[in-house]
Design a protein around this motif. Structure first.
Motif, PDB file in Angstrom:
ATOM      1  N   THR A  87       0.832  -1.208   0.000  1.00 59.37           N
ATOM      2  CA  THR A  87       0.000   0.000   0.000  1.00 59.37           C
ATOM      3  C   THR A  87       0.864   1.254   0.000  1.00 59.37           C
ATOM      4  O   THR A  87       0.632   2.194  -0.773  1.00 59.37           O
ATOM      5  N   ASN A  88       1.884   1.259   0.842  1.00 62.37           N
ATOM      6  CA  ASN A  88       2.729   2.442   0.965  1.00 62.37           C
ATOM      7  C   ASN A  88       3.725   2.579  -0.183  1.00 62.37           C
ATOM      8  O   ASN A  88       4.081   3.697  -0.554  1.00 62.37           O
ATOM      9  N   LYS A  90       2.968   1.772  -3.232  1.00 63.61           N
ATOM     10  CA  LYS A  90       2.110   2.349  -4.278  1.00 63.61           C
ATOM     11  C   LYS A  90       1.925   3.847  -4.040  1.00 63.61           C
ATOM     12  O   LYS A  90       2.003   4.645  -4.973  1.00 63.61           O
ATOM     13  N   SER A  91       1.684   4.218  -2.793  1.00 67.57           N
ATOM     14  CA  SER A  91       1.514   5.629  -2.451  1.00 67.57           C
ATOM     15  C   SER A  91       2.786   6.417  -2.733  1.00 67.57           C
ATOM     16  O   SER A  91       2.742   7.505  -3.304  1.00 67.57           O
ATOM     17  N   SER A  95       3.515   9.601  -5.777  1.00 66.34           N
ATOM     18  CA  SER A  95       3.702  10.976  -5.317  1.00 66.34           C
ATOM     19  C   SER A  95       4.988  11.603  -5.844  1.00 66.34           C
ATOM     20  O   SER A  95       6.022  10.950  -5.937  1.00 66.34           O
ATOM     21  N   VAL A 100       5.560  13.497   1.281  1.00 62.18           N
ATOM     22  CA  VAL A 100       4.590  12.407   1.205  1.00 62.18           C
ATOM     23  C   VAL A 100       5.330  11.076   1.019  1.00 62.18           C
ATOM     24  O   VAL A 100       4.990  10.067   1.647  1.00 62.18           O
ATOM     25  N   GLN A 101       6.349  11.097   0.169  1.00 61.26           N
ATOM     26  CA  GLN A 101       7.144   9.890  -0.046  1.00 61.26           C
ATOM     27  C   GLN A 101       7.782   9.418   1.259  1.00 61.26           C
ATOM     28  O   GLN A 101       7.776   8.230   1.574  1.00 61.26           O
ATOM     29  N   SER A 104       5.263   7.765   3.534  1.00 66.41           N
ATOM     30  CA  SER A 104       4.998   6.404   3.062  1.00 66.41           C
ATOM     31  C   SER A 104       6.166   5.485   3.418  1.00 66.41           C
ATOM     32  O   SER A 104       5.967   4.342   3.849  1.00 66.41           O
TER      33      SER A 104
END
Length: 167
Positions: A87-88, A90-91, A95, A100-101, A104
């Protein structure tokens, strides 16, 4: 006598198969760890575009782990943590904002730390490092601090909180 030889042969074959399965799984986990280090190194040097590409590799390596060979207790932990990592990853890969990176990556790091401690697959020493400013930890292949949460701004901020010896 034949029963004893047959039993010994059966045990030898079964243990060899189990050892081979474990070594194949450990190799896959170590590829996940290497891909994780690549993401960490990109963030530590403020290379957000490289972090995007490396997180895609990390995602592929996580998906390639032959998890059916993992013993039950470790398998449950891996499946839970793999979901968090995917999930992270992909997030992170979606980005362009390094903050934000890094958030994650923090979630990925905690999942990787938990997995490593539960499954104990590392073929080399791993250092759990912690940044008090970010209030976050990560894994490093080197003892020297390389802070992925602040990058070049505070590259060597943090300390080694734990050393996990090679399996």
């Amino acid at each position: 006598m034949k029963k004893i030889l047959f039993t010994m042969a059966f045990i030898a074959i079964f243990s060899t198969k189990f050892t081979f399965a474990q070594s194949k799984t450990d190799a896959a986990f170590n590829q996940v760890l290497t891909a994780y280090y690549d993401v960490k190194n990109a963030l530590a040097t403020d290379k957000k575009d490289v972090a995007v590409e490396k997180s895609k590799v990390l995602l592929a390596k996580v998906e390639a782990v032959p998890h059916t060979d993992i013993p039950d207790a470790a398998h449950k932990i891996w499946m839970e943590q793999a979901a968090i990592i995917k999930t992270n990853a992909k997030s992170l890969s979606a980005s362009k904002d390094i903050k934000v990176q890094r958030k994650s990556f923090e979630n990925i790091s905690y999942a990787m730390i938990k997995t490593l401690k539960a499954v104990k697959f590392n073929s080399a020493t791993v250092y759990v490092q912690h940044c008090p400013m970010a209030k976050a930890s990560w894994l490093n292949e080197k003892e020297n601090i390389e802070n992925p949460y602040y990058g070049k701004m505070m590259f060597d901020c943090g300390d080694v909180s734990e050393t996990i010896k090679a399996k």
